[in-house]
Design a protein around this motif. Structure first.
Motif, short mmCIF file in Angstrom:
data_model
loop_
_atom_site.label_atom_id
_atom_site.label_comp_id
_atom_site.label_asym_id
_atom_site.label_seq_id
_atom_site.Cartn_x
_atom_site.Cartn_y
_atom_site.Cartn_z
N UNK A 1 0.84 -1.20 0.00
CA UNK A 1 0.00 0.00 0.00
C UNK A 1 0.88 1.26 0.00
N UNK A 2 1.94 1.25 0.81
CA UNK A 2 2.81 2.42 0.90
C UNK A 2 3.45 2.73 -0.45
N UNK A 3 3.82 1.69 -1.19
CA UNK A 3 4.43 1.90 -2.50
C UNK A 3 3.50 2.59 -3.46
N UNK A 4 2.23 2.19 -3.47
CA UNK A 4 1.24 2.82 -4.35
C UNK A 4 0.94 4.24 -3.87
N UNK A 5 0.77 4.42 -2.58
CA UNK A 5 0.33 5.72 -2.06
C UNK A 5 1.39 6.79 -2.19
N UNK A 6 2.66 6.43 -2.17
CA UNK A 6 3.69 7.47 -2.32
C UNK A 6 3.60 8.10 -3.70
N UNK A 7 3.15 7.33 -4.72
CA UNK A 7 2.92 7.88 -6.05
C UNK A 7 1.71 8.80 -6.04
N UNK A 8 0.65 8.35 -5.38
CA UNK A 8 -0.60 9.12 -5.34
C UNK A 8 -0.42 10.47 -4.66
N UNK A 9 0.54 10.56 -3.73
CA UNK A 9 0.72 11.81 -2.97
C UNK A 9 2.02 12.53 -3.31
N UNK A 10 2.65 12.17 -4.42
CA UNK A 10 3.86 12.86 -4.81
C UNK A 10 3.55 14.30 -5.23
N UNK A 11 4.30 15.29 -4.74
CA UNK A 11 3.99 16.70 -5.05
C UNK A 11 4.10 17.04 -6.53
N UNK A 12 5.06 16.46 -7.26
CA UNK A 12 5.20 16.79 -8.67
C UNK A 12 4.03 16.24 -9.48
N UNK A 13 3.59 15.03 -9.18
CA UNK A 13 2.48 14.44 -9.92
C UNK A 13 1.17 15.13 -9.58
N UNK A 14 1.05 15.59 -8.34
CA UNK A 14 -0.03 16.50 -7.92
C UNK A 14 -1.43 15.96 -8.20
N UNK A 15 -1.67 14.69 -7.89
CA UNK A 15 -3.04 14.18 -7.97
C UNK A 15 -3.89 14.88 -6.92
N UNK A 16 -5.18 15.07 -7.25
CA UNK A 16 -6.07 15.78 -6.33
C UNK A 16 -7.51 15.39 -6.63
N UNK A 17 -8.44 16.02 -5.91
CA UNK A 17 -9.86 15.77 -6.16
C UNK A 17 -10.26 16.24 -7.55
N UNK A 18 -9.46 17.13 -8.16
CA UNK A 18 -9.74 17.60 -9.53
C UNK A 18 -9.31 16.61 -10.59
N UNK A 19 -8.46 15.66 -10.22
CA UNK A 19 -7.91 14.74 -11.21
C UNK A 19 -9.01 13.87 -11.82
N UNK A 20 -9.04 13.86 -13.13
CA UNK A 20 -9.89 12.94 -13.88
C UNK A 20 -8.97 12.22 -14.85
N UNK A 21 -8.66 10.95 -14.54
CA UNK A 21 -7.60 10.24 -15.26
C UNK A 21 -8.15 9.14 -16.15
N UNK A 22 -7.63 9.09 -17.36
CA UNK A 22 -7.99 8.03 -18.28
C UNK A 22 -7.33 6.73 -17.85
N UNK A 23 -8.10 5.65 -17.81
CA UNK A 23 -7.55 4.33 -17.53
C UNK A 23 -7.27 3.67 -18.88
#
Length: 535
Positions: free
Chosen positions: A133-155
């Motif tokens: 879980x920690x491995x996945x979440x560090x990507x989700x919360x990386x400042x440069x990638x900047x995922x947020x509630x606004x993110x709408x991502x294509x799968x």
């Protein structure tokens, strides 16, 4: 903190998933996940294999598994049964969810993790990588990638790949939206249609990034973030995208599955440098560049990338020997030895040099195939390039993006003019596209097959109308010999061939033709009939 806990904290009425015209709120997604969890015969620390197509049902099932503190692995439904069986055996999955849920008798130990990804092994047997879980979440919360509630991502990624975990969980843990494509294969229309439905963030493998840059550059309009990685980047294609779309935040990254999704990312801006860095380490990630004795090299010197930090996988599931070989305890801490060669730049970013195992000796000279790829790739009209060993020498494959592209003799001569004779490929192939695997990476097996079989001279067909148009495209663009009843995939067509043919037919006929139509009907006659028949 675990993924399921963060998803449950999202605003209940926010849109979690979209597919086609369907929109699923977080309230609906969590209710379905709870219903599924309530009837699964799953214990904490079980491995659960899921064979469902990319859909809201798949996401709800994965969320249900995580809510039970179990570990999931995804087996795409269109995988051959032998490959699916291999995954079930390697993971010792106690539960297999497909059209029905099957409880399997296995001798398995409890597994502490989040999900299992599969990556290619040098023996030909894929490796089961156990991520946390920690491995996945560090990507989700990386400042440069900047995922947020606004993110709408294509799968868009293959569901068995680690990038799928980023496309799904990085938006959902923030209360953002995941937009799933329609159909089992990526189609160029997914990006355009996704943007029309609010997609603002997309990840594409290098092969698909190049394809979009060549065939549908304007289809990126409206995007906010475009990421790419997974293979060596084509500077030419990045330059095309950066110049045409200065408003898109372009991110180039690198990362093996063993370090969970991403290790580095960096911004790419116009003008794009001749050597495109892979960026800097993301959050909770370290990189060490080491020599053969596993000692740090001086900055600017090439060495093997060793990765540390919370993104490291637990290891290879039920393969202690391989885990011990690739995951090492060094003075710097626990690291994964990638086999990739890089240099550290003065600004702290890194430049990918190549694979340690790609370096070849030809006539006693050490040859790095990327040098040859760069020479051919710099020629006018050339798209993507790949070089592989062949019969004691080298073979080069390249694609074209315009009519002024060189023929094979000219491409070979360009290498001869620029590099020593051991670097000159003995055979050169001009292709419509480079073949890719199910994860969108370069398919070396198919390249070897082309090398063995050659690219036959296309035959001329008397067929007329739409069949003739398809045959002409196959002959002139894909360099595939075919008649009206040829199974084009048996003749060597790839997923990228289908995407490009569908796009070409969409442009010529004026109607939307998805790539799955090509996959489903397979022969020029059947494809034409599907496009002209009733309904």
């Amino acid at each position: 903190m675990k993924i399921h806990d963060l998803v449950t904290a999202a605003p209940p009425d926010a849109i979690a998933l979209r597919q086609g015209e369907e929109a699923i709120t977080y309230r609906e997604l969590l209710a379905e996940a709870d219903e599924i969890a309530g009837r699964l015969p799953v214990r904490a620390s079980d491995v659960v294999a899921v064979s469902l197509p990319a859909s809201p049902r798949l996401i709800a099932t994965l969320l249900a598994i995580l809510s039970l503190d179990a570990v999931y692995t995804v087996i795409p439904p269109d995988w051959p049964s032998a490959r699916a069986g291999q995954v079930l055996d390697q993971t010792r999955a106690r539960v297999h969810i497909a059209a029905e849920t099957v409880l399997r008798e296995v001798d398995a130990e409890p597994v502490d993790g989040c999900c299992v990804f599969f990556t290619s092994g040098s023996t030909g047997r894929p490796k089961a990588v156990l991520a946390t879980h920690a491995g996945v979440l560090r990507v989700a919360f990386d400042p440069l990638l900047a995922f947020s509630a606004r993110t709408s991502m294509l799968q868009a990624a293959a569901t068995a790949w680690d990038i799928f975990a980023m496309e799904v969980w990085a938006p959902l843990v923030h209360g953002g939206t995941v937009v799933l494509g329609t159909g089992s294969q990526f189609d160029l229309s997914w990006v355009r249609d996704g943007i029309a439905r609010g997609v603002n963030t997309v990840f594409l493998t290098a092969s698909l990034f190049n394809l979009v840059a060549e065939d549908d550059l304007d289809g990126l309009a409206g995007l906010e973030v475009l990421m790419s990685g997974g293979e060596r980047a084509s500077v030419k294609h990045w330059a095309i995208v950066a110049e045409r779309h200065p408003g898109i935040r372009l991110l180039h990254g690198y990362g093996p599955a063993e370090a969970t999704i991403a290790t580095t990312f960096g911004r790419v801006r116009h003008p794009v440098p001749a050597e495109l860095p892979i960026g800097r380490p993301i959050a909770e990630t370290e990189i060490f560049v080491l020599d053969k004795a596993l000692r740090p090299v001086e900055r600017g010197m090439p060495g093997e990338i060793a990765i540390g930090g919370s993104g490291l996988a637990v290891g290879y599931l039920y393969d202690d020997a391989e885990t011990a070989r690739r995951f090492r305890e060094l003075r710097q801490g626990r690291v994964y030895l990638t086999g990739d060669i890089a240099t550290e730049n003065p600004d702290g970013s890194y430049t990918f040099v190549g694979r340690r195992d790609r370096q070849l000796k030809i006539s006693g000279v050490r040859v790095e195939p990327s040098e040859i790829e760069r020479v051919i790739g710099d020629l006018p009209g050339v798209g993507s390039v790949a070089v592989i060993p062949a019969d004691g020498g080298l073979a080069a494959f390249y694609t074209t993006v315009s009519a002024d592209a060189p023929d094979e003799t000219t491409a070979r001569q360009a290498v001869a003019d620029a590099l020593p004779s051991p670097f000159v490929p003995g055979r050169v192939f001009r292709l419509a596209e480079l073949p890719v695997t199910e994860t969108g990476k370069l398919d070396h097996t198919r390249l070897a097959a082309i090398l063995a079989e050659g690219v036959p001279t296309p035959s001329h067909s008397p067929d007329s109308g739409l069949v003739a148009e398809i045959l002409r495209w196959l002959a002139e663009t894909a360099h595939l010999p075919a008649d009206a009843d040829t199974d084009i995939f048996a003749a060597g067509a790839t997923s990228v061939t289908a995407i490009r043919l569908a796009h070409a037919l969409t442009q010529s006929t004026g109607r939307a033709i998805p790539a799955p139509t090509i996959f489903r009907h397979r022969t020029p006659a059947a494809i034409a009939n599907a496009l002209t028949g009733p309904g």
